[in-house]
Design a protein around this motif. Structure first.
Motif, PDB file in Angstrom:
ATOM      1  N   VAL A 219       0.854  -1.191   0.000  1.00 18.51           N
ATOM      2  CA  VAL A 219       0.000   0.000   0.000  1.00 18.51           C
ATOM      3  C   VAL A 219       0.890   1.241   0.000  1.00 18.51           C
ATOM      4  O   VAL A 219       2.020   1.200   0.489  1.00 18.51           O
ATOM      5  CB  VAL A 219      -0.930   0.027   1.235  1.00 18.51           C
ATOM      6  N   PRO A 220       0.394   2.352  -0.534  1.00 17.53           N
ATOM      7  CA  PRO A 220       1.178   3.587  -0.473  1.00 17.53           C
ATOM      8  C   PRO A 220       1.223   4.131   0.952  1.00 17.53           C
ATOM      9  O   PRO A 220       0.215   4.148   1.656  1.00 17.53           O
ATOM     10  CB  PRO A 220       0.418   4.537  -1.411  1.00 17.53           C
ATOM     11  N   SER A 221       2.392   4.563   1.367  1.00 19.70           N
ATOM     12  CA  SER A 221       2.558   5.101   2.717  1.00 19.70           C
ATOM     13  C   SER A 221       1.845   6.448   2.849  1.00 19.70           C
ATOM     14  O   SER A 221       1.850   7.260   1.915  1.00 19.70           O
ATOM     15  CB  SER A 221       4.043   5.256   3.030  1.00 19.70           C
ATOM     16  N   GLU A 222       1.237   6.677   4.001  1.00 18.81           N
ATOM     17  CA  GLU A 222       0.547   7.938   4.270  1.00 18.81           C
ATOM     18  C   GLU A 222       1.004   8.499   5.621  1.00 18.81           C
ATOM     19  O   GLU A 222       1.381   7.745   6.519  1.00 18.81           O
ATOM     20  CB  GLU A 222      -0.976   7.732   4.282  1.00 18.81           C
ATOM     21  N   ASP A 223       0.948   9.811   5.735  1.00 18.42           N
ATOM     22  CA  ASP A 223       1.391  10.472   6.959  1.00 18.42           C
ATOM     23  C   ASP A 223       0.218  10.614   7.935  1.00 18.42           C
ATOM     24  O   ASP A 223      -0.235  11.707   8.246  1.00 18.42           O
ATOM     25  CB  ASP A 223       1.978  11.849   6.624  1.00 18.42           C
TER      26      ASP A 223
ATOM     27  N   ILE B 131     -11.199  -2.142  12.154  1.00 12.01           N
ATOM     28  CA  ILE B 131     -11.111  -3.453  11.500  1.00 12.01           C
ATOM     29  C   ILE B 131     -12.429  -4.196  11.657  1.00 12.01           C
ATOM     30  O   ILE B 131     -12.953  -4.782  10.701  1.00 12.01           O
ATOM     31  CB  ILE B 131      -9.952  -4.278  12.095  1.00 12.01           C
ATOM     32  N   LYS B 132     -12.982  -4.183  12.860  1.00 11.93           N
ATOM     33  CA  LYS B 132     -14.254  -4.863  13.110  1.00 11.93           C
ATOM     34  C   LYS B 132     -15.374  -4.280  12.249  1.00 11.93           C
ATOM     35  O   LYS B 132     -16.217  -5.020  11.728  1.00 11.93           O
ATOM     36  CB  LYS B 132     -14.621  -4.774  14.591  1.00 11.93           C
ATOM     37  N   ASN B 133     -15.380  -2.975  12.085  1.00 12.19           N
ATOM     38  CA  ASN B 133     -16.418  -2.329  11.266  1.00 12.19           C
ATOM     39  C   ASN B 133     -16.306  -2.759   9.804  1.00 12.19           C
ATOM     40  O   ASN B 133     -17.316  -3.018   9.143  1.00 12.19           O
ATOM     41  CB  ASN B 133     -16.311  -0.809  11.386  1.00 12.19           C
ATOM     42  N   THR B 134     -15.081  -2.831   9.300  1.00 14.07           N
ATOM     43  CA  THR B 134     -14.875  -3.273   7.920  1.00 14.07           C
ATOM     44  C   THR B 134     -15.337  -4.714   7.736  1.00 14.07           C
ATOM     45  O   THR B 134     -16.038  -5.040   6.771  1.00 14.07           O
ATOM     46  CB  THR B 134     -13.393  -3.153   7.530  1.00 14.07           C
TER      47      THR B 134
ATOM     48  N   SER C  87       4.712   0.730   7.235  1.00 11.99           N
ATOM     49  CA  SER C  87       3.842   1.764   6.677  1.00 11.99           C
ATOM     50  C   SER C  87       3.428   1.506   5.231  1.00 11.99           C
ATOM     51  O   SER C  87       2.554   2.193   4.708  1.00 11.99           O
ATOM     52  CB  SER C  87       4.542   3.129   6.751  1.00 11.99           C
ATOM     53  N   GLU C  88       4.053   0.519   4.576  1.00 11.94           N
ATOM     54  CA  GLU C  88       3.728   0.226   3.181  1.00 11.94           C
ATOM     55  C   GLU C  88       3.130  -1.175   3.010  1.00 11.94           C
ATOM     56  O   GLU C  88       3.094  -1.698   1.895  1.00 11.94           O
ATOM     57  CB  GLU C  88       4.978   0.370   2.306  1.00 11.94           C
ATOM     58  N   SER C  89       2.671  -1.773   4.098  1.00 14.54           N
ATOM     59  CA  SER C  89       2.098  -3.122   4.038  1.00 14.54           C
ATOM     60  C   SER C  89       0.699  -3.139   4.633  1.00 14.54           C
ATOM     61  O   SER C  89       0.432  -2.458   5.632  1.00 14.54           O
ATOM     62  CB  SER C  89       2.983  -4.127   4.802  1.00 14.54           C
ATOM     63  N   ALA C  90      -0.175  -3.916   4.014  1.00  7.75           N
ATOM     64  CA  ALA C  90      -1.541  -4.054   4.509  1.00  7.75           C
ATOM     65  C   ALA C  90      -1.555  -4.749   5.862  1.00  7.75           C
ATOM     66  O   ALA C  90      -0.650  -5.519   6.190  1.00  7.75           O
ATOM     67  CB  ALA C  90      -2.382  -4.842   3.508  1.00  7.75           C
ATOM     68  N   ILE C  91      -2.573  -4.469   6.654  1.00  6.54           N
ATOM     69  CA  ILE C  91      -2.789  -5.198   7.898  1.00  6.54           C
ATOM     70  C   ILE C  91      -3.359  -6.568   7.542  1.00  6.54           C
ATOM     71  O   ILE C  91      -4.314  -6.666   6.774  1.00  6.54           O
ATOM     72  CB  ILE C  91      -3.757  -4.440   8.824  1.00  6.54           C
ATOM     73  N   GLU C  92      -2.772  -7.615   8.111  1.00  7.69           N
ATOM     74  CA  GLU C  92      -3.214  -8.980   7.827  1.00  7.69           C
ATOM     75  C   GLU C  92      -4.115  -9.460   8.963  1.00  7.69           C
ATOM     76  O   GLU C  92      -3.688  -9.537  10.114  1.00  7.69           O
ATOM     77  CB  GLU C  92      -2.016  -9.904   7.679  1.00  7.69           C
ATOM     78  N   VAL C  93      -5.348  -9.801   8.633  1.00  9.02           N
ATOM     79  CA  VAL C  93      -6.328 -10.201   9.627  1.00  9.02           C
ATOM     80  C   VAL C  93      -6.671 -11.673   9.440  1.00  9.02           C
ATOM     81  O   VAL C  93      -6.992 -12.104   8.329  1.00  9.02           O
ATOM     82  CB  VAL C  93      -7.607  -9.343   9.519  1.00  9.02           C
ATOM     83  N   LEU C  94      -6.587 -12.431  10.520  1.00  9.31           N
ATOM     84  CA  LEU C  94      -6.955 -13.845  10.497  1.00  9.31           C
ATOM     85  C   LEU C  94      -8.423 -13.996  10.879  1.00  9.31           C
ATOM     86  O   LEU C  94      -8.864 -13.470  11.915  1.00  9.31           O
ATOM     87  CB  LEU C  94      -6.083 -14.634  11.473  1.00  9.31           C
TER      88      LEU C  94
ATOM     89  N   PRO D  30      -4.049   0.022   6.010  1.00 11.88           N
ATOM     90  CA  PRO D  30      -3.832   0.401   7.403  1.00 11.88           C
ATOM     91  C   PRO D  30      -4.263   1.831   7.731  1.00 11.88           C
ATOM     92  O   PRO D  30      -4.310   2.201   8.917  1.00 11.88           O
ATOM     93  CB  PRO D  30      -2.317   0.241   7.577  1.00 11.88           C
ATOM     94  N   TYR D  31      -4.580   2.625   6.706  1.00  9.89           N
ATOM     95  CA  TYR D  31      -4.963   4.018   6.941  1.00  9.89           C
ATOM     96  C   TYR D  31      -6.465   4.252   6.780  1.00  9.89           C
ATOM     97  O   TYR D  31      -7.057   5.042   7.518  1.00  9.89           O
ATOM     98  CB  TYR D  31      -4.198   4.941   5.980  1.00  9.89           C
ATOM     99  N   SER D  32      -7.086   3.555   5.830  1.00  7.06           N
ATOM    100  CA  SER D  32      -8.510   3.765   5.563  1.00  7.06           C
ATOM    101  C   SER D  32      -9.392   2.615   6.051  1.00  7.06           C
ATOM    102  O   SER D  32     -10.598   2.788   6.203  1.00  7.06           O
ATOM    103  CB  SER D  32      -8.729   3.941   4.051  1.00  7.06           C
ATOM    104  N   GLY D  33      -8.798   1.460   6.280  1.00  2.02           N
ATOM    105  CA  GLY D  33      -9.577   0.289   6.685  1.00  2.02           C
ATOM    106  C   GLY D  33     -10.233  -0.426   5.511  1.00  2.02           C
ATOM    107  O   GLY D  33     -10.970  -1.393   5.709  1.00  2.02           O
TER     108      GLY D  33
END
Length: 366
Positions: free
Chosen positions: A45-49, A58-61, A79-86, A100-103
């Motif tokens: 993912v593109p890094s964001e500040d 995460i639960k809402n998504t 900052s450039e990797s997606a969150i991995e959810v099991l 990781p920034y927008s969900g």
């Protein structure tokens, strides 16, 4: 004696050659599973500040995109990797990759499907389930005998090996070139494959693991279980405010590490956080446990605790995993594991051709 050993080598090679080819070739490819997954599952993912999303986000998504799933863990990376959810569902499990920034849900993968999982099962059980897994274990054990016997055969009967035994003559005839590819490449690859196969035997045979447990004193150890104490008769499991606070705290405290948080599913279960340094391996992972009702850090003699407190057997177990995939030496080690396994996959082919050529040279009896 050499003829006897050569006969054993031949019989084992002809017997398990095809299965060993599958194991070695699939293992060579699976060495690069992290990179394959990163690309195939769109994890970049593109890094964001701005700050990472919370557990509540995460639960809402997941509630919107995959409501039938049971959210178990979330791995927060760089900052450039997606969150991995099991996520668990009956009969299988999924990995969901979130921005990781927008969900936003980037990719949802059933981990029992897809070509990467096919490759993993091919390597572990020949796609034959429990029977295939047991078959892989015995193929692995016989392959170790085959490699050791091959090294014995490689060593000359008289004197020391000459330079020609270490260098392939590419201009030789097809028969001689094939022999060199089997004999010389096999010599080099064997020193890598012995470690890869030896660690496979550790996983495959409980006798090996139990013996090491006994020798290391693991069986004499007693471990405590991290427990959360409910504060009411009707406790609310996995308080989101505490989960949000802990993941933010740990990710801020360990900016150069990955942080995995496990979501409690029982009233007395603790929140489990793992701090992972991607460059230091499994034995460097620190585990922390918090009370799910008040967020306090729990202390005790836990089996999963700080890296410095790992038992001897746990260290061996972690080292076995890293040696098997070559990651114990970082990228150079993985390259060696890949090349060794790739050459290993070629040995049944070149060995079979050597055998055919020898049969053709034998005079026919009237």
């Amino acid at each position: 004696m050499r003829k006897y050993i050569a006969k054993i080598h031949l019989i084992i090679g002809l017997g398990i050659g095809f299965l060993f080819f599958i194991t070695a070739f699939s293992g060579a490819l699976y060495t690069w599973e992290p990179e394959f997954s990163y690309i195939t599952y769109h994890q970049k993912v593109p890094s964001e500040d701005r700050s990472f999303i919370s557990i509540s986000d995460i639960k809402n998504t997941l509630k919107t995109e995959f409501p039938e799933g049971d959210f178990r863990t979330a791995l927060f990376r760089d900052s450039e990797s997606a969150i991995e959810v099991l996520i668990y569902v009956p009969g299988t499990y999924y990995h969901a990759y979130l921005n990781p920034y927008s969900g936003e849900l980037i990719h949802l993968q059933d981990m029992n499907k897809g070509w990467i999982n096919f490759l993993k099962k091919l390597h572990r059980n020949f796609l034959l389930g429990p029977f295939g897994r047991e078959l892989v274990h015995w193929v692995t054990l016989l392959a170790l005998v085959m490699l050791i016997s091959g090294l014995v055969i490689w060593w000359p009967g008289n004197g020391k090996p000459g330079k020609h035994m270490f260098l392939i003559k590419w201009s030789a005839s097809p028969k001689k070139l094939n022999y060199d590819l089997h004999n010389i490449l096999g010599f080099y690859a064997s020193w890598i494959l012995i470690f890869a196969i030896g660690t496979g035997i550790f996983w495959g045979f409980s006798l090996v693991r139990e013996t090491l447990k006994e020798l290391s004193g693991e069986n004499e150890k007693t471990w405590e279980t991290p427990i959360s104490i409910p504060v009411s008769t009707d406790p609310k499991i996995a308080n989101e405010e505490i989960l949000n606070s802990l993941i933010q705290e740990y990710h801020s405290k360990h900016p150069n590490s990955e942080v995995r948080i496990s979501i409690p599913h029982k009233s007395d279960e603790a929140i489990h956080l793992s701090v992972i340094n991607p460059n230091k391996g499994i034995n460097a992972v620190d585990h922390f446990h918090h009370d799910q009702y008040n967020g306090k850090l729990l202390s005790g003699n836990f089996q999963n605790g700080l890296a410095q407190d790992r038992s001897t057997f746990s260290k061996i177990n972690g080292l076995v995993y890293e040696v098997h995939f070559g990651s114990v030496w970082g990228l150079p080690g993985r390259i060696l594991a890949f090349l060794g396994s790739l050459i290993g996959a070629s040995l049944p082919i070149t060995g079979f051709i050597v055998w055919l050529n020898k049969r053709k040279r034998k005079p026919t009896k009237n």
